[in-house]
Design a protein around this motif. Structure first.
Motif, PDB file in Angstrom:
ATOM      1  N   LEU A 178       4.929   4.806   9.380  1.00 33.56           N
ATOM      2  CA  LEU A 178       4.210   4.072   8.334  1.00 33.56           C
ATOM      3  C   LEU A 178       5.077   2.991   7.707  1.00 33.56           C
ATOM      4  N   SER A 179       6.356   3.305   7.498  1.00 38.71           N
ATOM      5  CA  SER A 179       7.257   2.321   6.888  1.00 38.71           C
ATOM      6  C   SER A 179       7.426   1.100   7.777  1.00 38.71           C
TER       7      SER A 179
ATOM      8  N   THR B 206      -8.445   3.346   4.659  1.00 37.98           N
ATOM      9  CA  THR B 206      -8.116   2.495   3.516  1.00 37.98           C
ATOM     10  C   THR B 206      -8.999   1.254   3.471  1.00 37.98           C
TER      11      THR B 206
ATOM     12  N   ARG C 122      -5.816   2.751   8.790  1.00 37.82           N
ATOM     13  CA  ARG C 122      -6.518   1.487   8.523  1.00 37.82           C
ATOM     14  C   ARG C 122      -7.988   1.740   8.212  1.00 37.82           C
TER      15      ARG C 122
ATOM     16  N   TYR D 172       4.143   0.066   4.934  1.00 39.69           N
ATOM     17  CA  TYR D 172       3.562   0.942   3.920  1.00 39.69           C
ATOM     18  C   TYR D 172       4.695   1.575   3.113  1.00 39.69           C
TER      19      TYR D 172
ATOM     20  N   MET E 233       0.843  -1.186   0.000  1.00 37.75           N
ATOM     21  CA  MET E 233       0.000   0.000   0.000  1.00 37.75           C
ATOM     22  C   MET E 233       0.884   1.244   0.000  1.00 37.75           C
ATOM     23  N   GLN E 234       0.526   2.223  -0.787  1.00 36.87           N
ATOM     24  CA  GLN E 234       1.358   3.401  -0.983  1.00 36.87           C
ATOM     25  C   GLN E 234       0.668   4.649  -0.428  1.00 36.87           C
ATOM     26  N   ILE E 235       1.391   5.394   0.402  1.00 37.38           N
ATOM     27  CA  ILE E 235       0.833   6.568   1.080  1.00 37.38           C
ATOM     28  C   ILE E 235       1.683   7.789   0.762  1.00 37.38           C
TER      29      ILE E 235
ATOM     30  N   ASP F 211      -2.762   5.053  -2.267  1.00 38.66           N
ATOM     31  CA  ASP F 211      -3.918   4.473  -1.601  1.00 38.66           C
ATOM     32  C   ASP F 211      -4.476   5.423  -0.546  1.00 38.66           C
TER      33      ASP F 211
END
Length: 226
Positions: A20-21, A116, A113, A25, A1-3, A46
């Motif tokens: 996040l990483s 998404t 969460r 993500y 998933m890409q943010i 995303d």
């Protein structure tokens, strides 16, 4: 998933990216509103975490322009402002949720969460193509009784290919989606991981192969039975 994180405070932006990483993500950062808008318009993300007080374009303007351009990516608006009027303005501009600084990492991740998670969407645990199965929880690729674990980039590439098995995916698309919009990755990086995946497909004796279309990209094909 890409943010995508759009935040002009460098330490905060890098802190968000680290949080996040650590949850696997993929994260890109833009430090002003104009760059954030350009990144967001690519449509590859995303989710977008968007600060309000930004140079060049503020968060309200970025959100409104993204929605005007029919970009439906969920937006979490992040700001130091806690006034109801500011929250309403952000939501009216196109944001899906609003979080006030400072915040706990657990709250950020919970909101990510929630945003998404598509309402009414069926949660899919695996993708299949011919004799091949990719488990989205364990990152295992299997064929019949044999399986092999994929590392993060192998998994992301295989997931993209298996989601669109008959469609040619270009190296440029893979670089953007797997390494990130602002990555220094080149074609050779993709070729190396495609080579790894081909070896793993051979290891599990799958009939599926990754086919190269010269100067175009890759797609999955099924070998003819001998």
């Amino acid at each position: 998933m890409q943010i995508l994180v759009v935040e002009d405070e460098k330490r905060l932006a890098e802190g968000l990216a680290q949080i996040l990483s650590e949850q696997k993500y993929m994260v890109d950062i833009a430090f002003d509103g104009r760059d954030g808008l350009d990144y967001g318009l690519s449509g590859i993300y995303d989710m977008i975490i968007l600060d309000i007080m930004l140079p060049k374009m503020n968060g309200y303007e970025v959100a409104a322009q993204l929605r005007k351009e029919k970009i439906a990516t969920p937006i979490l608006m992040l700001t130091a402002k806690d006034q109801i009027a500011d929250k309403v303005k952000g939501l009216d501009a196109g944001a899906d949720d609003y979080m006030t600084k400072p915040f706990a990492p657990e709250e950020l991740l919970a909101r990510v969460r929630a945003l998404t998670r598509r309402q009414g969407e069926v949660v899919i645990d695996e993708i299949t193509f011919n004799d091949l199965t990719l488990n989205l929880s364990t990152c295992d690729l299997s064929c019949d009784a044999k399986s092999v674990h994929l590392n993060f980039k192998e998994f992301e590439i295989m997931k993209i290919l298996m989601q669109n098995p008959q469609v040619v995916t270009t190296k440029e698309d893979l670089i953007v989606k797997v390494w990130g919009y602002d990555s220094n990755a080149v074609d050779n990086n993709v070729e190396v991981y495609i080579s790894f995946l081909r070896k793993k497909l051979d290891f599990i004796s799958s009939r599926v192969e990754i086919s190269s279309l010269r100067k175009i990209g890759y797609r999955l094909e099924v070998k003819d039975n001998a």
